[in-house]
Design a protein around this motif. Structure first.
Motif, PDB file in Angstrom:
ATOM      1  N   ALA A 306       2.364  60.164 -22.092  1.00 47.49           N
ATOM      2  CA  ALA A 306       1.067  60.526 -22.673  1.00 47.49           C
ATOM      3  C   ALA A 306       0.862  62.040 -22.642  1.00 47.49           C
ATOM      4  O   ALA A 306       0.370  62.631 -23.612  1.00 47.49           O
ATOM      5  N   ARG A 307       1.234  62.681 -21.546  1.00 47.06           N
ATOM      6  CA  ARG A 307       1.084  64.141 -21.466  1.00 47.06           C
ATOM      7  C   ARG A 307       1.976  64.839 -22.485  1.00 47.06           C
ATOM      8  O   ARG A 307       1.590  65.856 -23.072  1.00 47.06           O
ATOM      9  N   ARG A 308       3.154  64.272 -22.728  1.00 49.53           N
ATOM     10  CA  ARG A 308       4.104  64.905 -23.642  1.00 49.53           C
ATOM     11  C   ARG A 308       3.708  64.705 -25.106  1.00 49.53           C
ATOM     12  O   ARG A 308       3.785  65.637 -25.912  1.00 49.53           O
ATOM     13  N   HIS A 309       3.275  63.488 -25.451  1.00 45.85           N
ATOM     14  CA  HIS A 309       3.044  63.166 -26.855  1.00 45.85           C
ATOM     15  C   HIS A 309       1.585  63.267 -27.281  1.00 45.85           C
ATOM     16  O   HIS A 309       1.304  63.319 -28.486  1.00 45.85           O
ATOM     17  N   ALA A 310       0.674  63.268 -26.323  1.00 38.97           N
ATOM     18  CA  ALA A 310      -0.753  63.390 -26.653  1.00 38.97           C
ATOM     19  C   ALA A 310      -1.419  64.286 -25.621  1.00 38.97           C
ATOM     20  O   ALA A 310      -2.284  63.844 -24.860  1.00 38.97           O
ATOM     21  N   PRO A 311      -1.019  65.556 -25.572  1.00 37.69           N
ATOM     22  CA  PRO A 311      -1.573  66.458 -24.555  1.00 37.69           C
ATOM     23  C   PRO A 311      -3.090  66.569 -24.673  1.00 37.69           C
ATOM     24  O   PRO A 311      -3.639  66.672 -25.769  1.00 37.69           O
ATOM     25  N   GLY A 312      -3.737  66.488 -23.528  1.00 35.52           N
ATOM     26  CA  GLY A 312      -5.191  66.570 -23.507  1.00 35.52           C
ATOM     27  C   GLY A 312      -5.898  65.246 -23.728  1.00 35.52           C
ATOM     28  O   GLY A 312      -7.126  65.183 -23.647  1.00 35.52           O
ATOM     29  N   TRP A 313      -5.133  64.186 -23.999  1.00 32.95           N
ATOM     30  CA  TRP A 313      -5.734  62.861 -24.230  1.00 32.95           C
ATOM     31  C   TRP A 313      -6.048  62.214 -22.890  1.00 32.95           C
ATOM     32  O   TRP A 313      -5.167  62.040 -22.055  1.00 32.95           O
ATOM     33  N   HIS A 314      -7.301  61.860 -22.704  1.00 34.87           N
ATOM     34  CA  HIS A 314      -7.731  61.209 -21.467  1.00 34.87           C
ATOM     35  C   HIS A 314      -8.555  59.980 -21.838  1.00 34.87           C
ATOM     36  O   HIS A 314      -9.785  60.048 -21.901  1.00 34.87           O
ATOM     37  N   PRO A 315      -7.895  58.861 -22.109  1.00 36.70           N
ATOM     38  CA  PRO A 315      -8.641  57.673 -22.537  1.00 36.70           C
ATOM     39  C   PRO A 315      -9.606  57.199 -21.469  1.00 36.70           C
ATOM     40  O   PRO A 315      -9.253  57.082 -20.296  1.00 36.70           O
ATOM     41  N   ASP A 316     -10.845  56.947 -21.890  1.00 34.69           N
ATOM     42  CA  ASP A 316     -11.881  56.456 -20.985  1.00 34.69           C
ATOM     43  C   ASP A 316     -11.693  54.956 -20.820  1.00 34.69           C
ATOM     44  O   ASP A 316     -12.079  54.170 -21.685  1.00 34.69           O
ATOM     45  N   THR A 317     -11.107  54.553 -19.722  1.00 30.47           N
ATOM     46  CA  THR A 317     -10.808  53.133 -19.509  1.00 30.47           C
ATOM     47  C   THR A 317     -11.708  52.504 -18.457  1.00 30.47           C
ATOM     48  O   THR A 317     -11.490  51.369 -18.048  1.00 30.47           O
ATOM     49  N   ASP A 318     -12.720  53.214 -18.003  1.00 30.11           N
ATOM     50  CA  ASP A 318     -13.543  52.713 -16.901  1.00 30.11           C
ATOM     51  C   ASP A 318     -14.794  51.988 -17.365  1.00 30.11           C
ATOM     52  O   ASP A 318     -15.703  51.736 -16.568  1.00 30.11           O
ATOM     53  N   ASN A 319     -14.882  51.663 -18.655  1.00 29.65           N
ATOM     54  CA  ASN A 319     -16.066  50.926 -19.107  1.00 29.65           C
ATOM     55  C   ASN A 319     -15.659  49.804 -20.052  1.00 29.65           C
ATOM     56  O   ASN A 319     -14.510  49.632 -20.365  1.00 29.65           O
TER      57      ASN A 319
END
Length: 319
Positions: A306-319
């Motif tokens: 994820a860091r390599r292919h979508a840098p800065g992507w932080h999916p919100d999975t807590d809801n």
């Protein structure tokens, strides 16, 4: 590859699709690999095509496309599209012709999803997926990094979609889309090929991104054929038995309640029979879960991808 027409044991009814018996490989080039924490990555060979992570509430899935997807189906020639249309007497025959075409292409492909086991290639989308607003939303809302709201949750409503393209949908004025728009107006546009991905609870566009864009640009919908693993017979039988038992009890109740009016009882019985037939038909074409393989390295490996292919992507999975 063995091919059987669906439904298997009926004649004189609408063509529903093909059952495919595939003898290999054990692990296909286009495949899902999974890790803890509801993480999924779609590979095509050694290329990362899609990263996804389900929400903890199971109301949807966050995804990131990498732009590296390649269709496993060779380009479709306009001459073939017109020849198929002219040689087929009706829509059933036309869809069957294209189903065989796609089955052959996928079997011969070096970067497709087929692996050993039983598959089905069926016409159309299931009823609960074929939602009119979702079709209209597709060309306007197709981000490379985004979220799909699962059916019935509306959280948020604008992310509700029936399918996920594996590459961006082209604009309505591109050369290829214009050519396909002409085919759509002529009634010869080939179907779009979808692939059921149960881990995402959605259909992926396997082949036909330009055809999909063309039909939508013409304010229409393309025909679709959906590829999925076939539900094993023992599970179909298990799911069917409660439906049949309920139907038998219902018919007994109708006969008792309307014993003094046999014509009414007969009419209601025929309606119940049709309803059971539709339920069993839907059961036969219900897809099995998509097979996935463990991702070597687990969650840390997924996070690194994820860091390599979508840098800065932080999916919100807590809801």
């Amino acid at each position: 590859m063995k091919r059987t027409t669906l439904p298997r044991s009926a004649s004189g009814v609408r063509w529903d699709g093909l059952a495919l018996g595939v003898d290999g490989p054990g692990r296909p080039p286009l495949r899902a690999e999974v890790a803890d924490g509801r993480r999924l990555v779609l590979f095509q060979g050694d290329q990362v095509v899609l990263l996804a992570r389900q929400r903890v509430t199971h109301r949807g899935v966050h995804y990131a496309r990498t732009g590296r997807y390649t269709s496993p189906v060779p380009p479709l020639r306009a001459e073939a599209a017109r020849a198929y249309q002219e040689s087929c007497p009706d829509e059933d025959a036309w869809l069957a012709r294209w189903a065989h075409h796609f089955a052959t292409a996928l079997r011969e492909s070096a970067n497709g999803p087929l692996h050993e086991g039983d598959w089905q290639l069926t016409r159309g989308l299931p009823p609960r997926w074929d939602i009119t607003p979702n079709w209209a939303r597709l060309p306007q809302h197709d981000p490379a990094i985004g979220h799909i709201t699962w059916f019935g949750h509306r959280d948020p409503e604008e992310d509700a979609r029936d399918m996920l393209p594996l590459r961006p949908l082209p604009g309505p004025g591109t050369a290829r889309v214009n050519a396909y728009r002409r085919q759509y107006r002529e009634g010869v546009l080939p179907p779009v090929l979808l692939w059921w991905m149960s881990g995402l609870d959605t259909f992926l566009v396997l082949d036909g991104h330009d055809r999909l864009a063309a039909a939508l640009a013409e304010a229409g919908r393309p025909h679709v054929l959906a590829l999925a693993r076939e539900l094993p017979d023992q599970w179909a039988t298990r799911y069917a038995q409660p439906l049949i038992s309920h139907h038998e009890d219902h018919i007994t109740g109708l006969e008792r309640a309307h014993a003094e009016c046999p014509p009414l009882a007969e009419t209601l019985t025929r309606a119940a029979d049709r309803r059971l037939g539709q339920q069993l038909h839907e059961l036969v074409t219900t897809p099995d879960r998509t097979r996935a393989w463990p991702l070597p390295g687990g969650a840390p490996a997924w996070d690194a991808l994820a860091r390599r292919h979508a840098p800065g992507w932080h999916p919100d999975t807590d809801n």
